[in-house]
Design a protein around this motif. Structure first.
Motif, PDB file in Angstrom:
ATOM      1  N   ASP A   1       0.818  -1.213   0.000  1.00 32.96           N
ATOM      2  CA  ASP A   1       0.000   0.000   0.000  1.00 32.96           C
ATOM      3  C   ASP A   1       0.852   1.263   0.000  1.00 32.96           C
ATOM      4  O   ASP A   1       0.528   2.240  -0.690  1.00 32.96           O
ATOM      5  CB  ASP A   1      -0.922   0.015   1.232  1.00 32.96           C
ATOM      6  CG  ASP A   1      -2.198  -0.782   1.014  1.00 32.96           C
ATOM      7  OD1 ASP A   1      -2.478  -1.147  -0.139  1.00 32.96           O
ATOM      8  OD2 ASP A   1      -2.900  -1.047   2.000  1.00 32.96           O
TER       9      ASP A   1
ATOM     10  N   ASN B   1      -3.390   5.490  -4.539  1.00 32.41           N
ATOM     11  CA  ASN B   1      -4.383   4.451  -4.307  1.00 32.41           C
ATOM     12  C   ASN B   1      -4.614   4.239  -2.813  1.00 32.41           C
ATOM     13  O   ASN B   1      -5.749   4.016  -2.368  1.00 32.41           O
ATOM     14  CB  ASN B   1      -3.921   3.152  -4.964  1.00 32.41           C
ATOM     15  CG  ASN B   1      -5.004   2.105  -5.002  1.00 32.41           C
ATOM     16  OD1 ASN B   1      -5.912   2.155  -5.815  1.00 32.41           O
ATOM     17  ND2 ASN B   1      -4.909   1.139  -4.105  1.00 32.41           N
TER      18      ASN B   1
ATOM     19  N   ARG C   1      -6.697  -5.122  -7.720  1.00 32.86           N
ATOM     20  CA  ARG C   1      -6.609  -4.313  -6.494  1.00 32.86           C
ATOM     21  C   ARG C   1      -7.974  -4.201  -5.811  1.00 32.86           C
ATOM     22  O   ARG C   1      -8.041  -4.034  -4.590  1.00 32.86           O
ATOM     23  CB  ARG C   1      -6.079  -2.915  -6.822  1.00 32.86           C
ATOM     24  CG  ARG C   1      -4.639  -2.877  -7.326  1.00 32.86           C
ATOM     25  CD  ARG C   1      -4.236  -1.443  -7.621  1.00 32.86           C
ATOM     26  NE  ARG C   1      -2.925  -1.366  -8.257  1.00 32.86           N
ATOM     27  CZ  ARG C   1      -2.369  -0.236  -8.672  1.00 32.86           C
ATOM     28  NH1 ARG C   1      -3.031   0.911  -8.518  1.00 32.86           N
ATOM     29  NH2 ARG C   1      -1.186  -0.244  -9.249  1.00 32.86           N
TER      30      ARG C   1
ATOM     31  N   ARG D   1      -8.307  -7.155  -3.683  1.00 30.41           N
ATOM     32  CA  ARG D   1      -7.435  -6.983  -2.514  1.00 30.41           C
ATOM     33  C   ARG D   1      -8.132  -6.130  -1.446  1.00 30.41           C
ATOM     34  O   ARG D   1      -7.973  -6.365  -0.245  1.00 30.41           O
ATOM     35  CB  ARG D   1      -6.129  -6.340  -2.953  1.00 30.41           C
ATOM     36  CG  ARG D   1      -5.049  -6.255  -1.881  1.00 30.41           C
ATOM     37  CD  ARG D   1      -3.732  -5.839  -2.516  1.00 30.41           C
ATOM     38  NE  ARG D   1      -2.712  -5.590  -1.515  1.00 30.41           N
ATOM     39  CZ  ARG D   1      -2.488  -4.417  -0.953  1.00 30.41           C
ATOM     40  NH1 ARG D   1      -3.237  -3.377  -1.312  1.00 30.41           N
ATOM     41  NH2 ARG D   1      -1.539  -4.258  -0.052  1.00 30.41           N
TER      42      ARG D   1
END
Length: 338
Positions: A110, A116, A276, A279
């Motif tokens: 991250d 993001n 993602r 995730r």
């Protein structure tokens, strides 16, 4: 006794938070660092940031004051991690166990994905609003998602969660019908209408293959089935309850979130970057399973299966392949530690 345990858990969670802030804020190289720093000094108009004007404004304002990029990163990392910590403190039984799981399985990637990460942290605040289910919660959620999208446009995909029902569970029969109608509509629209050039170019940056797409779909389906079993092992039915307790609301919310996340499946055939989204779903599920260990249940089997299976998946699919650009720089390139 429980209160003392809770306070100690919060204290330990704050220690983990401090460690993550040091590792993130004072990191001076990772896989994406050079790109972010170059944009910080070169993109001096909002137009140059495209649709992500929120992140652009932060960069332009900070660089305009003469703030060095490293100091900007320290501030962004603090805000981002505080938002994640706020979510964990408000929603978990054991803040320490939760933030530790986050630190081990999610954080080291991250912090590389700076935009993001910040957008995801903002999205978590929307989930809090949606979960609390107060007046105008869905309007507030939509506004928060739009704010997150000005940091990273992929956040718009999370708008699907606005359909999570308040104080009840999604009707499975209706959901299946709606899902297959959506699939048919998507396939027809996708193969009859071309993608806009800007979106097509962006998708080409993250090429995909049929094999990887099918693998991503499979893992997402396994996750949905397992988390459903986790929920049903605690409550045989969430449809026959007259009054939801706080725990029943949480179980219903988790189940509904996972069902609605199935709308992401079609995106796995468009670009590898959309993994993602899965995730992010794993973040909610892992924290739910970890905290469920602190409650009395009929069986812990599905909790163990989910945690072990997806812990291995997160490590070998997300962390190991890019460890040289994420995990190792996290510890090896730090202004305070080195």
């Amino acid at each position: 006794m429980y209160k003392r345990k809770h306070l100690s858990s919060m204290f330990l969670a704050l220690l983990v938070f401090a460690v993550m802030w040091i590792l993130y804020g004072w990191n001076y190289w990772n896989g994406d660092r050079e790109g972010y720093e170059a944009y910080y000094y070169s993109r001096d108009t909002l137009a140059s940031w495209g649709g992500e004007v929120g992140y652009g404004f932060l960069n332009i304002f900070a660089s305009g004051t003469g703030l060095p990029y490293q100091a900007f990163q320290v501030l962004i990392s603090l805000v981002t991690l505080l938002l994640v910590l706020r979510y964990i403190l408000k929603t978990t039984i054991s803040p320490f166990a939760s933030i530790l799981v986050y630190a081990v399985f999610f954080f080291s990637l991250d912090f590389v994905l700076m935009r993001n990460f910040l957008a995801f942290a903002i999205f978590l605040q929307g989930i809090l609003v949606l979960y609390e289910g107060k007046q105008l919660c869905k309007i507030k959620y939509a506004l928060i998602i739009l704010l997150a999208a000005t940091i990273h446009q992929s956040s718009l995909m999370f708008m699907v969660f606005i359909f999570i029902p308040i104080n009840r569970t999604i009707d499975i029969g209706r959901f299946i019908i709606l899902f297959f109608v959506f699939l048919c509509f998507y396939v027809l629209a996708r193969y009859s209408l071309p993608l806009p050039d800007s979106i097509a170019r962006h998708f080409n940056y993250y090429d995909t293959s049929l094999k990887s797409s099918l693998a991503n779909v499979f893992m997402h389906l396994v996750s949905t089935v397992l988390i459903t079993l986790v929920v049903l092992a605690e409550r045989k039915s969430l449809y026959k309850l007259d009054n939801f307790s706080a725990r029943d609301r949480e179980l219903s919310f988790v189940l509904s979130l996972n069902l609605l996340s199935l709308f992401f499946l079609v995106l796995y055939f468009e670009s590898e970057i959309f993994i993602r989204l899965f995730r992010s779903v794993l973040f909610f599920n892992m924290l739910h399973c970890i905290n469920s260990f602190f409650l009395l249940r009929r069986t812990y089997l599905f909790l163990v299966l989910y945690i072990l299976f997806f812990a291995i998946y997160l490590i070998f699919f997300f962390l190991v392949p890019v460890a040289g650009f994420s995990v190792f720089p996290l510890f090896n390139y730090n202004l305070l530690l080195n």
